[in-house]
Structure formats: structure tokens, C-alpha cells
Design a protein around this motif. Structure first.
Motif, PDB file in Angstrom:
ATOM      1  N   ILE A  57     -14.550  -7.239  -9.092  1.00 17.75           N
ATOM      2  CA  ILE A  57     -14.059  -6.663  -7.841  1.00 17.75           C
ATOM      3  C   ILE A  57     -12.581  -7.007  -7.652  1.00 17.75           C
ATOM      4  CG2 ILE A  57     -14.242  -6.839  -5.330  1.00 17.75           C
ATOM      5  CD1 ILE A  57     -17.262  -7.107  -5.675  1.00 17.75           C
ATOM      6  N   ALA A  58     -12.198  -8.224  -8.007  1.00 18.61           N
ATOM      7  CA  ALA A  58     -10.796  -8.618  -7.894  1.00 18.61           C
ATOM      8  C   ALA A  58      -9.905  -7.743  -8.777  1.00 18.61           C
ATOM      9  CB  ALA A  58     -10.634 -10.089  -8.266  1.00 18.61           C
ATOM     10  N   ILE A  59     -10.349  -7.476 -10.005  1.00 22.33           N
ATOM     11  CA  ILE A  59      -9.556  -6.628 -10.897  1.00 22.33           C
ATOM     12  C   ILE A  59      -9.462  -5.214 -10.344  1.00 22.33           C
ATOM     13  CG2 ILE A  59      -9.472  -5.618 -13.202  1.00 22.33           C
ATOM     14  CD1 ILE A  59     -10.718  -8.147 -14.285  1.00 22.33           C
ATOM     15  N   VAL A  60     -10.569  -4.697  -9.807  1.00 23.50           N
ATOM     16  CA  VAL A  60     -10.551  -3.362  -9.197  1.00 23.50           C
ATOM     17  C   VAL A  60      -9.543  -3.325  -8.048  1.00 23.50           C
ATOM     18  CG1 VAL A  60     -11.902  -1.694  -7.867  1.00 23.50           C
ATOM     19  CG2 VAL A  60     -12.888  -2.757  -9.899  1.00 23.50           C
ATOM     20  N   GLY A  61      -9.518  -4.374  -7.224  1.00 28.51           N
ATOM     21  CA  GLY A  61      -8.558  -4.426  -6.126  1.00 28.51           C
ATOM     22  C   GLY A  61      -7.123  -4.408  -6.611  1.00 28.51           C
ATOM     23  N   SER A  62      -6.843  -5.122  -7.686  1.00 26.40           N
ATOM     24  CA  SER A  62      -5.475  -5.131  -8.211  1.00 26.40           C
ATOM     25  C   SER A  62      -5.084  -3.765  -8.770  1.00 26.40           C
ATOM     26  CB  SER A  62      -5.342  -6.205  -9.296  1.00 26.40           C
ATOM     27  OG  SER A  62      -6.109  -5.889 -10.450  1.00 26.40           O
ATOM     28  N   PHE A  63      -6.023  -3.086  -9.421  1.00 25.22           N
ATOM     29  CA  PHE A  63      -5.702  -1.755  -9.952  1.00 25.22           C
ATOM     30  C   PHE A  63      -5.559  -0.740  -8.821  1.00 25.22           C
ATOM     31  CE2 PHE A  63      -6.725  -3.531 -14.010  1.00 25.22           C
ATOM     32  CZ  PHE A  63      -6.057  -2.737 -14.933  1.00 25.22           C
ATOM     33  N   LEU A  64      -6.319  -0.910  -7.732  1.00 25.29           N
ATOM     34  CA  LEU A  64      -6.137  -0.058  -6.563  1.00 25.29           C
ATOM     35  C   LEU A  64      -4.726  -0.216  -6.007  1.00 25.29           C
ATOM     36  CD1 LEU A  64      -7.186   1.828  -4.323  1.00 25.29           C
ATOM     37  CD2 LEU A  64      -8.041  -0.227  -3.143  1.00 25.29           C
ATOM     38  N   SER A  65      -4.261  -1.454  -5.907  1.00 21.61           N
ATOM     39  CA  SER A  65      -2.898  -1.703  -5.436  1.00 21.61           C
ATOM     40  C   SER A  65      -1.869  -1.121  -6.401  1.00 21.61           C
ATOM     41  CB  SER A  65      -2.661  -3.204  -5.268  1.00 21.61           C
ATOM     42  OG  SER A  65      -3.443  -3.732  -4.228  1.00 21.61           O
ATOM     43  N   ALA A  66      -2.120  -1.254  -7.702  1.00 19.01           N
ATOM     44  CA  ALA A  66      -1.170  -0.737  -8.687  1.00 19.01           C
ATOM     45  C   ALA A  66      -1.029   0.777  -8.569  1.00 19.01           C
ATOM     46  CB  ALA A  66      -1.619  -1.129 -10.093  1.00 19.01           C
ATOM     47  N   VAL A  67      -2.154   1.487  -8.439  1.00 15.79           N
ATOM     48  CA  VAL A  67      -2.106   2.944  -8.287  1.00 15.79           C
ATOM     49  C   VAL A  67      -1.425   3.315  -6.978  1.00 15.79           C
ATOM     50  CG1 VAL A  67      -3.508   5.022  -8.021  1.00 15.79           C
ATOM     51  CG2 VAL A  67      -4.123   3.314  -9.746  1.00 15.79           C
ATOM     52  N   ALA A  68      -1.737   2.578  -5.903  1.00 15.39           N
ATOM     53  CA  ALA A  68      -1.125   2.869  -4.610  1.00 15.39           C
ATOM     54  C   ALA A  68       0.386   2.648  -4.653  1.00 15.39           C
ATOM     55  CB  ALA A  68      -1.764   2.001  -3.529  1.00 15.39           C
ATOM     56  N   TYR A  69       0.828   1.603  -5.324  1.00 15.31           N
ATOM     57  CA  TYR A  69       2.269   1.384  -5.475  1.00 15.31           C
ATOM     58  C   TYR A  69       2.916   2.536  -6.244  1.00 15.31           C
ATOM     59  CZ  TYR A  69       2.356  -3.435  -3.714  1.00 15.31           C
ATOM     60  OH  TYR A  69       2.297  -4.549  -2.920  1.00 15.31           O
ATOM     61  N   GLY A  70       2.206   3.033  -7.255  1.00 19.72           N
ATOM     62  CA  GLY A  70       2.750   4.155  -8.006  1.00 19.72           C
ATOM     63  C   GLY A  70       2.885   5.416  -7.169  1.00 19.72           C
ATOM     64  N   SER A  74       6.477   8.371  -3.439  1.00 18.23           N
ATOM     65  CA  SER A  74       6.592   9.692  -2.819  1.00 18.23           C
ATOM     66  C   SER A  74       6.058   9.721  -1.397  1.00 18.23           C
ATOM     67  CB  SER A  74       5.832  10.727  -3.662  1.00 18.23           C
ATOM     68  OG  SER A  74       4.472  10.342  -3.821  1.00 18.23           O
ATOM     69  N   ASN A  75       5.186   8.759  -1.031  1.00 20.85           N
ATOM     70  CA  ASN A  75       4.638   8.694   0.320  1.00 20.85           C
ATOM     71  C   ASN A  75       4.404   7.225   0.678  1.00 20.85           C
ATOM     72  OD1 ASN A  75       3.305   8.932   2.740  1.00 20.85           O
ATOM     73  ND2 ASN A  75       1.855  10.481   2.046  1.00 20.85           N
ATOM     74  N   PRO A  76       5.243   6.661   1.560  1.00 20.95           N
ATOM     75  CA  PRO A  76       5.131   5.225   1.880  1.00 20.95           C
ATOM     76  C   PRO A  76       3.804   4.826   2.516  1.00 20.95           C
ATOM     77  CG  PRO A  76       7.247   6.105   2.619  1.00 20.95           C
ATOM     78  CD  PRO A  76       6.402   7.283   2.217  1.00 20.95           C
ATOM     79  N   VAL A  77       3.008   5.792   3.003  1.00 23.02           N
ATOM     80  CA  VAL A  77       1.724   5.450   3.605  1.00 23.02           C
ATOM     81  C   VAL A  77       0.833   4.731   2.590  1.00 23.02           C
ATOM     82  CG1 VAL A  77      -0.361   6.406   4.655  1.00 23.02           C
ATOM     83  CG2 VAL A  77       1.875   7.295   5.295  1.00 23.02           C
ATOM     84  N   TRP A  78       1.020   5.015   1.314  1.00 21.98           N
ATOM     85  CA  TRP A  78       0.222   4.370   0.275  1.00 21.98           C
ATOM     86  C   TRP A  78       0.439   2.862   0.224  1.00 21.98           C
ATOM     87  CZ3 TRP A  78      -3.790   6.218  -2.361  1.00 21.98           C
ATOM     88  CH2 TRP A  78      -3.955   7.606  -2.426  1.00 21.98           C
ATOM     89  N   LEU A  79       1.505   2.386   0.871  1.00 17.78           N
ATOM     90  CA  LEU A  79       1.724   0.945   0.904  1.00 17.78           C
ATOM     91  C   LEU A  79       0.596   0.227   1.637  1.00 17.78           C
ATOM     92  CD1 LEU A  79       5.569   0.852   1.573  1.00 17.78           C
ATOM     93  CD2 LEU A  79       4.386   0.129  -0.516  1.00 17.78           C
ATOM     94  N   HIS A  80      -0.006   0.895   2.626  1.00 17.36           N
ATOM     95  CA  HIS A  80      -1.142   0.289   3.321  1.00 17.36           C
ATOM     96  C   HIS A  80      -2.346   0.171   2.394  1.00 17.36           C
ATOM     97  CE1 HIS A  80       1.174   0.480   6.922  1.00 17.36           C
ATOM     98  NE2 HIS A  80       1.147   1.804   7.022  1.00 17.36           N
ATOM     99  N   VAL A  81      -2.528   1.156   1.526  1.00 18.45           N
ATOM    100  CA  VAL A  81      -3.620   1.086   0.546  1.00 18.45           C
ATOM    101  C   VAL A  81      -3.341  -0.044  -0.446  1.00 18.45           C
ATOM    102  CG1 VAL A  81      -4.907   2.371  -1.201  1.00 18.45           C
ATOM    103  CG2 VAL A  81      -4.029   3.558   0.817  1.00 18.45           C
ATOM    104  N   ALA A  82      -2.075  -0.211  -0.809  1.00 17.96           N
ATOM    105  CA  ALA A  82      -1.728  -1.319  -1.696  1.00 17.96           C
ATOM    106  C   ALA A  82      -2.057  -2.659  -1.047  1.00 17.96           C
ATOM    107  CB  ALA A  82      -0.246  -1.258  -2.058  1.00 17.96           C
ATOM    108  N   SER A  83      -1.804  -2.782   0.244  1.00 16.06           N
ATOM    109  CA  SER A  83      -2.146  -4.022   0.955  1.00 16.06           C
ATOM    110  C   SER A  83      -3.656  -4.225   0.996  1.00 16.06           C
ATOM    111  CB  SER A  83      -1.590  -3.971   2.385  1.00 16.06           C
ATOM    112  OG  SER A  83      -0.173  -3.920   2.372  1.00 16.06           O
ATOM    113  N   LEU A  84      -4.405  -3.139   1.198  1.00  8.38           N
ATOM    114  CA  LEU A  84      -5.866  -3.235   1.172  1.00  8.38           C
ATOM    115  C   LEU A  84      -6.344  -3.733  -0.188  1.00  8.38           C
ATOM    116  CD1 LEU A  84      -8.704  -2.741   2.333  1.00  8.38           C
ATOM    117  CD2 LEU A  84      -8.489  -0.352   1.584  1.00  8.38           C
ATOM    118  N   GLY A  85      -5.747  -3.225  -1.258  1.00  8.68           N
ATOM    119  CA  GLY A  85      -6.116  -3.679  -2.595  1.00  8.68           C
ATOM    120  C   GLY A  85      -5.838  -5.156  -2.794  1.00  8.68           C
ATOM    121  N   LEU A  86      -4.750  -5.664  -2.210  1.00  6.00           N
ATOM    122  CA  LEU A  86      -4.444  -7.087  -2.311  1.00  6.00           C
ATOM    123  C   LEU A  86      -5.484  -7.928  -1.567  1.00  6.00           C
ATOM    124  CD1 LEU A  86      -0.572  -7.020  -1.844  1.00  6.00           C
ATOM    125  CD2 LEU A  86      -1.835  -7.441  -3.963  1.00  6.00           C
ATOM    126  N   VAL A  87      -5.970  -7.427  -0.423  1.00  3.91           N
ATOM    127  CA  VAL A  87      -7.016  -8.135   0.306  1.00  3.91           C
ATOM    128  C   VAL A  87      -8.307  -8.173  -0.519  1.00  3.91           C
ATOM    129  CG1 VAL A  87      -8.475  -8.100   2.369  1.00  3.91           C
ATOM    130  CG2 VAL A  87      -6.032  -7.597   2.554  1.00  3.91           C
TER     131      VAL A  87
END
Length: 257
Positions: A57-70, A74-87
Motif C-alpha cells: 500500500i505504501a508503494i502504491v501511495g508513492s506511485f499515486l503521488s508520482a503520477v499526480a506530480y507528473g 498542466s493542472n495544479p489541482v493534482w497537487l492535492h492528489v499528490a499530498s493524498l498519496g503521501l498520506v
């Protein structure tokens, strides 16, 4: 008729005792909270949840953040998804070892190896995602990656050298680093995609924060390196000449006789 020879029962080979748990040093700012909260969270997990499952689950969260950062380039709203992935990454990474200790199914060597490999994979994924999305120059993202991996290497070497799993350096640990990253995400989202020119190139807020992170990581690493080198040097002093039973050889050549 000769009587059959009695059967000789071989004694079972002695089983090596499990390795003693390594002493954990977790003097981070949120260490007291984690020592209180994590065992209670682990005790409430369902029976089908395992430490390996939490690591996944931790690895999945990090990859979620990585995709969101990518996508945040183009859309800064994805930064919130990146924060969710870090949590999510904090939740899985913090609870996998805690669950093993609570259920008394701890495997010191296996858990140490798997956890640190998962952390390394997550670190590379996050930094590459930041660089690929354009939020952060790739060279700065890779410098942050190197800094985090060097700290992880320092932790591993301290664990081997003096059997102490030192999680924190200068009151900072993985939890604080994630919180700082979430703060960076929120600040960058609120400030918007602002850019300015300096030193012949264009800079973003993440570039400035990335450079600051590299400097902080370098300082923490160097201070920890000097401190641990001195401590380990006192624990492993230089032996007196001839103390090992071999006469002192001023030439430094190994004796063959």
C-alpha cells in the motif's frame, strides 16, 4: 541369526535463536505521537491485513503521488492528489513494522530488507514524477533523490555498524519530510504557476523549494556523518600494536610464515 543393530536416533540440529531486535532511535518531532498512535491503529487492523500488504500500500501511495506530480504540471489541482498519496504512503510505511511488532510476527532481517527497498523505490518514483511533470527541474529532482538515498544509506550503515536503527537525524525523519512535501504542495497550489528568470534560466516555486531541500538534506547528512563517524570510532578503537598476537611489522606487509 544376528540381532538387528539398534536404531540410532540423530539429535536434531540446534535451531539458531532469532536475532535480537535492533534498538530503534526515533527522536523526530512527531515521534511521541507516532509511538502512541501507530500501535493503536495496528491493533484495529483486520486479520487479513499483513505487514507485506501494508508495504505494498505504501508503494502504491508513492506511485499515486508520482503520477499526480507528473500531471500537476498542466493542472495544479493534482497537487492535492499528490499530498493524498503521501498520506497513504505514510500510513502503509509506518504501520507495516508496527503491525509485525503488535502481532509478534516480527522478522528483523526480512522486514529491514523489504522496508528499505520499498523506501528506495518510492523515493525514486516521487522524484522522477516531480521532474517529469515540469514542476521541478529534473536535475534538481535527481539531486533531491540522491540526498534522500544518501540519508537512507547512512541509516543502513549505522544499523550495521552499531546495531541501532536510527530513524531520525536532527529531529527530522520520514514523517516530517512528508509533511514538508505536503506543505510545499499546498504552497505551490495556492501561489499558482509563477515563474521568474534568474541565472540565465527560468525558475518555479518548486525549483526554489527543491534547492532548499537539497541544501537541508546535505547539511543533515554531513552533520549525521561526522557525528556517527566519531561515535563509531570510539566504539571501535584502534588496537594496540601486536594486540592480536602478531608482532608489529613496520613495513605494513602481511606475514606469510
Amino acid at each position: 541369526m544376528p540381532s538387528p543393530s539398534p536404531t540410532v536416533l540423530e539429535e536434531p540440529a540446534p535451531v539458531a535463536p532469532p536475532p535480537a531486535p535492533k534498538r530503534r532511535v526515533n527522536d523526530i518531532l512527531l515521534g511521541r505521537f507516532e509511538r502512541w498512535a501507530l500501535p493503536r491503529m495496528a491493533a484495529r487492523l483486520p486479520d487479513w491485513m499483513t505487514p507485506d500488504g501494508l508495504t505494498s500500500i505504501a508503494i502504491v501511495g508513492s506511485f499515486l503521488s508520482a503520477v499526480a506530480y507528473g500531471l500537476a504540471g498542466s493542472n495544479p489541482v493534482w497537487l492535492h492528489v499528490a499530498s493524498l498519496g503521501l498520506v497513504i504512503h505514510w500510513w502503509g510505511d509506518s504501520l507495516d513494522g508496527t503491525l509485525a511488532r503488535v502481532r509478534q510476527i516480527r522478522r528483523e532481517k526480512y522486514g529491514f530488507f523489504v522496508d528499505h527497498q520499498a523506501d528506495a523505490i518510492s523515493t525514486v518514483a516521487l522524484c522522477v514524477g516531480l521532474g517529469a511533470g515540469g514542476l521541478l527541474k529534473m536535475e534538481i529532482a535527481l539531486a533531491v533523490c540522491v540526498g534522500v538515498l544518501m540519508l537512507m544509506l547512512l541509516v543502513n550503515m549505522v544499523t550495521i555498524a552499531r546495531d541501532v536503527f536510527k530513524i531520525s537525524f536532527g529531529l527530522l525523519g520520514p514523517t516530517e519530510l512528508r509533511l514538508i512535501a505536503i506543505g510545499f504542495n499546498t504552497l505551490a497550489w495556492a501561489a499558482g504557476p509563477r515563474e521568474w528568470a534568474a541565472f540565465g534560466t527560468t525558475w518555479t516555486l518548486f525549483d526554489a523549494l527543491g534547492v532548499l531541500s537539497v541544501v537541508l538534506l546535505a547539511v543533515v547528512y554531513l552533520v549525521g556523518l561526522v557525528r556517527e563517524t566519531r561515535l563509531i570510532g570510539r566504539l571501535d578503537p584502534t588496537p594496540e600494536a601486536g594486540q592480536d598476537g602478531i608482532p608489529y611489522d613496520p613495513t605494513g606487509q602481511e606475514r606469510t610464515d
